[in-house]
Design a protein around this motif. Structure first.
Motif, short mmCIF file in Angstrom:
data_model
loop_
_atom_site.label_atom_id
_atom_site.label_comp_id
_atom_site.label_asym_id
_atom_site.label_seq_id
_atom_site.Cartn_x
_atom_site.Cartn_y
_atom_site.Cartn_z
N LYS A 292 20.31 22.43 -6.55
CA LYS A 292 20.36 21.57 -5.37
C LYS A 292 21.30 22.15 -4.32
O LYS A 292 22.45 22.45 -4.61
CB LYS A 292 20.84 20.17 -5.76
CG LYS A 292 20.79 19.16 -4.63
CD LYS A 292 21.16 17.77 -5.13
CE LYS A 292 21.03 16.72 -4.05
NZ LYS A 292 21.31 15.36 -4.56
N PRO A 293 20.82 22.33 -3.08
CA PRO A 293 21.68 22.91 -2.04
C PRO A 293 22.66 21.88 -1.49
O PRO A 293 22.43 20.67 -1.57
CB PRO A 293 20.68 23.32 -0.95
CG PRO A 293 19.57 22.33 -1.11
CD PRO A 293 19.46 22.05 -2.58
N SER A 294 23.75 22.37 -0.94
CA SER A 294 24.73 21.49 -0.28
C SER A 294 24.37 21.33 1.19
O SER A 294 23.64 22.14 1.77
CB SER A 294 26.13 22.08 -0.40
OG SER A 294 26.21 23.30 0.33
N VAL A 295 24.90 20.27 1.80
CA VAL A 295 24.70 20.06 3.23
C VAL A 295 25.31 21.22 4.01
O VAL A 295 24.75 21.67 5.03
CB VAL A 295 25.33 18.72 3.65
CG1 VAL A 295 25.38 18.60 5.17
CG2 VAL A 295 24.53 17.56 3.06
N GLU A 296 26.44 21.73 3.53
CA GLU A 296 27.08 22.86 4.21
C GLU A 296 26.19 24.09 4.21
O GLU A 296 26.12 24.83 5.20
CB GLU A 296 28.42 23.18 3.55
CG GLU A 296 29.50 22.12 3.74
CD GLU A 296 29.31 20.89 2.87
OE1 GLU A 296 29.90 19.85 3.19
OE2 GLU A 296 28.52 20.96 1.88
N MET A 297 25.48 24.32 3.10
CA MET A 297 24.57 25.46 3.03
C MET A 297 23.39 25.26 3.98
O MET A 297 22.96 26.21 4.65
CB MET A 297 24.07 25.64 1.60
CG MET A 297 23.12 26.81 1.41
SD MET A 297 23.91 28.41 1.66
CE MET A 297 24.88 28.52 0.14
N ILE A 298 22.88 24.05 4.05
CA ILE A 298 21.78 23.76 4.98
C ILE A 298 22.22 24.03 6.42
O ILE A 298 21.49 24.64 7.20
CB ILE A 298 21.31 22.31 4.81
CG1 ILE A 298 20.67 22.12 3.44
CG2 ILE A 298 20.32 21.92 5.92
CD1 ILE A 298 20.35 20.68 3.10
N ASP A 299 23.42 23.59 6.78
CA ASP A 299 23.92 23.82 8.14
C ASP A 299 24.12 25.31 8.42
O ASP A 299 23.90 25.77 9.54
CB ASP A 299 25.24 23.07 8.35
CG ASP A 299 25.05 21.56 8.40
OD1 ASP A 299 23.91 21.11 8.64
OD2 ASP A 299 26.04 20.83 8.21
N ASP A 305 19.97 32.55 14.10
CA ASP A 305 19.45 33.92 14.09
C ASP A 305 20.11 34.78 13.04
O ASP A 305 19.67 35.89 12.77
CB ASP A 305 19.63 34.55 15.47
CG ASP A 305 18.84 33.84 16.55
OD1 ASP A 305 17.76 33.30 16.23
OD2 ASP A 305 19.28 33.82 17.71
N GLU A 306 21.18 34.25 12.46
CA GLU A 306 21.88 34.94 11.36
C GLU A 306 22.66 33.89 10.59
O GLU A 306 22.96 32.81 11.12
CB GLU A 306 22.81 36.02 11.89
CG GLU A 306 23.88 35.51 12.82
CD GLU A 306 24.74 36.61 13.39
OE1 GLU A 306 25.83 36.30 13.91
OE2 GLU A 306 24.34 37.79 13.32
N PRO A 307 22.99 34.17 9.32
CA PRO A 307 23.75 33.18 8.53
C PRO A 307 25.10 32.89 9.18
O PRO A 307 25.76 33.77 9.70
CB PRO A 307 23.92 33.88 7.17
CG PRO A 307 22.83 34.90 7.13
CD PRO A 307 22.62 35.37 8.53
N GLN A 308 25.49 31.61 9.12
CA GLN A 308 26.78 31.18 9.66
C GLN A 308 27.78 31.07 8.53
O GLN A 308 27.47 30.51 7.48
CB GLN A 308 26.64 29.83 10.38
CG GLN A 308 25.58 29.82 11.47
CD GLN A 308 25.91 30.79 12.61
OE1 GLN A 308 26.90 30.59 13.31
NE2 GLN A 308 25.08 31.80 12.77
N THR A 309 28.95 31.59 8.73
CA THR A 309 29.96 31.55 7.67
C THR A 309 31.05 30.54 8.01
O THR A 309 31.17 30.10 9.15
CB THR A 309 30.59 32.93 7.49
OG1 THR A 309 31.12 33.39 8.74
CG2 THR A 309 29.56 33.92 7.00
#
Length: 309
Positions: A292-299, A305-309
């Protein structure tokens, strides 16, 4: 956009040839022209925005037809977790899906060539894919694993695959991972699709193992009781599945992201996952933490255009 009229210059009270009274048409004509200009400008601005993918209440969705548990077709009916997730989030944005089959290697192409509005086909979100497509997700996460025949007890750890024939199929991150130099002693080969790999493993015995994401492998075991997933044997980093669309529909993407955030924080996600992929809770007591993904991962991965860290 709003057009601004230039400040009027001060004219003499009685211009030559005038009657001494300012005509009402001298005020209304410029105003009408400005209103027309504003309307044309607003139309031009709106034209730059593409119509919503959900404008007519339906969206064409590419998905898989040969992956039990995630995306499969039986008697012309699509089912699996990909299908359920898509229905849930589209319902939240006021649309319904029209599903169609898409092979793994064509998932990007059907979007960039406008043949499908969305793709929900265990499509992993990667940095390279985010440059070309937008994703709403992840709606599930999983590591890559190994599936073997149920009576085969030769494979327990990575070294046990040395010299073994391992089947994967084109267009997948799973093939890319095992095709790297770290696994060169594995006899990796490609079959046309998942069904072909399963046939090679079960019927012809040409393959010693099949490798793709564990979530997909567990789905295969639900319809192939003579196969099993090797517990604890995984490769690479986690794969995160998203609903993909062509660039240029960022507002639609954000709507799906918000719907997905609500979905995974509700008990509905747990119910739908355990219904579609019942073999996973049966095998893994910590399945929610692992899949199950986290909300933070979804955001971090949605509509960028690229993954946000």
């Amino acid at each position: 956009m709003t057009a601004h009229a230039p400040a009027p210059a001060h004219a003499p009270a009685h211009a030559p040839g005038s009657t001494g009274h300012r005509s009402s048409s001298r005020r209304t004509v410029p105003l009408a022209a400005l209103l027309a200009l504003a309307a044309l400008t607003a139309t031009a601005c709106g034209a730059s925005q593409p119509p919503s993918l959900f404008a007519n209440g339906r969206a064409s969705v590419g998905t898989k037809n040969d992956q039990p548990g995630t995306g499969v077709v039986h008697v012309y009916k699509f089912s699996g977790f990909d299908i359920t997730v898509t229905r849930q989030v589209l319902k939240a944005v006021g649309a319904e899906p029209d599903f169609g089959i898409v092979p793994s290697e064509d998932r990007s192409t059907v979007l960039t060539e406008k043949k499908k509005d969305l793709v929900a086909a265990t499509f992993s979100i990667t940095a390279d894919r985010m440059k070309k497509l937008d994703f709403a997700g992840p709606y599930a996460s999983t590591f890559q694993g190994i599936m073997v025949r149920k009576n085969d007890n030769r494979i327990h750890k990575p070294e046990d695959l040395v010299g073994k024939r391992v089947c994967a199929w084109p267009g997948t991150t799973s093939f890319t991972t095992l095709d790297g130099p770290a696994y060169r002693r594995i006899q990796l080969y490609q079959a046309p699709d998942a069904s072909s790999c399963i046939r090679d493993l079960k019927e012809t015995k040409f393959a010693d193992a099949v490798s793709t994401d564990q979530m997909i492998l567990y789905g295969f075991t639900q319809e192939n009781r003579d196969l099993k997933v090797v517990p604890g044997l995984t490769y690479g980093s986690a794969n995160h599945y998203g609903i993909a669309m062509a660039k240029g529909h960022r507002q639609d993407c954000l709507k799906l992201r918000d719907a997905l955030r609500d979905y995974v924080t509700d008990h509905t996600w747990n119910q739908d996952f355990s219904t579609s992929l019942w073999s996973i809770p049966k095998a893994d007591p910590q399945w929610e933490n692992h899949y199950k993904p986290s909300v933070e991962m979804i955001d971090a991965l949605s509509c960028h255009d690229e993954p946000q860290t």
